[in-house]
Design a protein around this motif. Structure first.
Motif, PDB file in Angstrom:
ATOM      1  N   SER A  51       9.281 -81.228 -20.597  1.00 33.71           N
ATOM      2  CA  SER A  51      10.407 -82.349 -19.737  1.00 33.71           C
ATOM      3  C   SER A  51      10.337 -81.981 -18.441  1.00 33.71           C
ATOM      4  CB  SER A  51      11.575 -81.921 -19.861  1.00 33.71           C
ATOM      5  OG  SER A  51      12.324 -82.688 -18.531  1.00 33.71           O
ATOM      6  N   THR A  57       9.956 -88.437 -22.007  1.00 37.63           N
ATOM      7  CA  THR A  57       9.301 -89.383 -22.221  1.00 37.63           C
ATOM      8  C   THR A  57       8.955 -90.219 -23.335  1.00 37.63           C
ATOM      9  OG1 THR A  57       8.262 -87.673 -23.827  1.00 37.63           O
ATOM     10  CG2 THR A  57       7.800 -87.467 -21.250  1.00 37.63           C
ATOM     11  N   HIS A  77       5.966 -89.843 -17.648  1.00 31.09           N
ATOM     12  CA  HIS A  77       7.088 -89.731 -17.352  1.00 31.09           C
ATOM     13  C   HIS A  77       8.090 -89.645 -16.895  1.00 31.09           C
ATOM     14  CE1 HIS A  77       7.241 -84.844 -18.936  1.00 31.09           C
ATOM     15  NE2 HIS A  77       5.750 -85.310 -18.871  1.00 31.09           N
TER      16      HIS A  77
END
Length: 643
Positions: free
Chosen positions: A207, A255, A274
């Motif tokens: 992330s 994701t 992402h």
């Protein structure tokens, strides 16, 4: 040139052209001006004594995972009241609402509905758009997060935060609620659920993070220096308490699903796709609507920072912490005020589909009327606190305050003037008596009081304050008794009626933000032209009073009482059951009645047939037909007469 000022200054409507903005701000307790006002400090005064600053009023954009409910309506209604008030008071207003359409929850719901995410979002977004005309909301713009302009603006903000060094690549591991689209710490989980009661799941994935912890001290300093920034005060205290132990950096990408705005400029070596955290996406809508990323254009400078973000208390953290931090990182001024209102229960219980007590906002309007519902929602609860919805209280409020107090006063005054003053506005005689001046002064004092109420966002006091003038009008007409004056002093009668009509003109103009439809009908009945319905026309020092001799339209009841539909009369009782029968082994009915019992049953059934026909039922009516059939069956059981 028009400039932006802090929301506290919106009530400073007439400032000398020789006074600069910063000293004025300091006089009312504002320690600093927003960034884009400060950089325009060469402008030393408001643009003339009557030019008022523009205002951006926003609702949150509503998540398309479900249908509109009463909470959505309440937030938009409160924003609409403020927006309408400010327009009437001479401000140019942009009233913004819309729908939030990305995220894992939307992706899952679309799949369950057999639709693509955009098909699902298109369909549900329209249900929110349809609420606007139904409730007579005066929104200027409806924004969707799936619009190309918003995607471009959000990606530009991401790039800005990345360039400022406030975004970095890491890995997130922790609790996440799909329903809330929110991350929670271990300390916040109670009995395996989020603080909101929503289910959570453990998430572990790469992330991008936003350096939220970096903005802890600047945020606390801003909140403490600007008491008006978060209202009511209880919400401000809640935010400060949450930040007491610092802030953790915030995961801002996912994701594990794909329905979101793609992250631009992904780090080298990051081969995952992402998408942005839904709240970074959603919050950016406020600046998308102002023209971001073109911050140097006139439109952006005109509307940003927002004058007011109106939200429910469940999304306070996102607006009071995350959003200001994103803006600080991007070098943008903070919104001037955030107000978080409470929740609605129904008859003391939390609204729930499983309980079956959810208030349908569409059915509500169809049942009671749009302005009746608007009035009740704004009057029923101290604005900012939680409220309990009750149909009984709604009906009582509408009938007592709108129909009985205001509607009756308007109709009886207009009817009497129409009948006894040649169908025209009566001519008052001078000098006015003390009682006349007192009612007119109360009516003229409405606007200054209402400015304070809207400035403080104590919106529940708005209708209550207007109602006080209406009550004074009812007391005045009862004491002055124009029906008696008609015989003893016609000139005094005309004065009394003119005073009442003029007070009602003030009430009608003042009522427009809360009950725009009913107020418009009131002013139509009073013969007030549309160009004479702004607050300027009831402001002290302005004379736009009703013109004696102007013709009045035929009076009619503008605000009727709500009467529940009549319950249908219960159907007549069914005919008595046939006499008890035994069943033989062959299956045939064997009646075990004596001849005397059969004769009595025939007599009783004959009376039943007569009763039904006496009620107006014809031979073809099913009840009559069944009763006659039973009568014939019983007669067949009578013994044959002796030869």
């Amino acid at each position: 040139m028009r400039v932006r000022v802090d929301f506290v200054l919106l009530m400073l409507l007439r400032v000398s052209s020789a006074v600069s903005l910063l000293p004025v701000a300091r006089r009312v307790g504002v320690k600093s001006l927003p960034v884009n006002v400060a950089r325009r400090s060469k402008v030393t005064a408001l643009a003339g004594a009557t030019t008022k600053p523009p205002a951006l009023i926003t609702t949150p954009i509503y998540y398309v995972n479900g249908q509109p409910h009463i909470g959505h309506v309440y937030t938009t209604l409160a924003s609409d009241v403020v927006a309408r008030f400010m327009r009437l008071d001479g401000h140019e207003v942009k009233f913004l609402t819309g729908t939030d359409e990305h995220g894992q929850k939307v992706e899952q719901s679309a799949g369950l509905a057999g639709e693509t995410p955009i098909e699902f979002a298109d369909r549900v977004s329209e249900t929110f758009r349809a609420i606007l005309p139904l409730y007579n909301f005066s929104c200027d713009e409806f924004i969707r997060t799936t619009e190309p302009r918003h995607i471009a603006a959000t990606q530009s903000l991401w790039t800005k935060l990345l360039d400022s060094g406030d975004i970095y690549l890491g890995a997130y591991e922790g609790w996440y609620s799909i329903r809330d689209e929110a991350f929670y710490t271990e300390d916040e989980i109670v009995d395996g659920l989020a603080p909101t009661g929503a289910p959570v799941e453990w998430v572990a994935e790469p992330s991008y993070f936003f350096a939220l912890s970096k903005f802890h001290e600047p945020l606390v300093a801003h909140i403490e220096a600007h008491p008006e920034f978060i209202r009511p005060a209880s919400r401000r205290n809640e935010v400060l308490a949450f930040m007491k132990d610092g802030l953790r950096d915030l995961s801002i990408s996912r994701t594990t699903f794909g329905w979101g705005i793609p992250v631009p400029d992904q780090k080298e070596g990051d081969d995952l796709n992402h998408v942005m955290y839904v709240w970074l996406d959603a919050l950016t809508n406020y600046i998308t609507a102002c023209g971001y990323p073109d911050v140097d254009n006139d439109e952006f400078g005109k509307w940003w920072p927002a004058s007011l973000h109106m939200v429910g208390k469940d999304i306070l953290r996102f607006h009071a912490i995350y959003w200001p931090a994103f803006l600080l990182a991007a070098g943008l001024p903070l919104p001037q005020r955030l107000f978080a209102h409470g929740w609605w229960t129904r008859d003391g219980q939390k609204m729930s589909k499983s309980i079956g007590n959810v208030v349908d906002p569409v059915a509500l309007v169809h049942k009671y009327g749009v302005d009746q519902v608007r009035y009740y929602l704004m009057d029923a609860v101290s604005f900012g606190g939680d409220g309990d919805f009750s149909d009984d209280v709604l009906v009582s409020t509408v009938n007592s305050k709108l129909a009985n107090e205001l509607g009756n006063l308007l109709y009886r005054t207009l009817s009497f003037a129409y009948k006894h003053c040649d169908r025209a506005v009566p001519t008052p005689q001078q000098p006015l008596l003390e009682a006349d001046e007192a009612l007119l002064a109360a009516a003229a004092g409405l606007l200054p009081q209402l400015r304070g109420i809207v400035g403080e966002l104590t919106l529940h006091r708005y209708s209550q304050t207007v109602s006080q003038v209406v009550q004074l009008g009812n007391q005045y007409i009862d004491v002055q008794a124009p029906w008696a004056l008609r015989k003893t002093d016609p000139e005094r009668m005309a004065t009394v009626l003119w005073v009442l009509l003029e007070a009602l003109r003030h009430v009608g103009v003042a009522s427009q933000p809360v009950v725009p439809g009913l107020a418009s009908e009131m002013l139509d009945q009073l013969g007030v032209e549309h160009a004479e319905r702004s607050f300027e026309c009831v402001a002290p020092g302005h004379r736009h009073a009703l013109t004696p001799g102007a013709l009045l339209p035929t009076p009619r009841i503008v605000i009727p009482r709500y009467e529940p539909p009549e319950e249908p009369e219960p159907p007549p009782p069914p005919p008595p059951p046939p006499p008890a029968a035994a069943t033989t082994s062959e299956g045939a009915a064997a009646v075990e009645l004596s001849p005397e019992e059969v004769a009595a049953a025939v007599t009783a059934q004959g009376k039943e047939v007569k009763r039904l026909k006496a009620e107006g039922l014809g031979n073809k009516d099913p009840q009559v037909a069944a009763a006659v059939t039973e009568l014939l069956r019983l007669k067949a059981l009578l013994p044959e007469p002796a030869a």
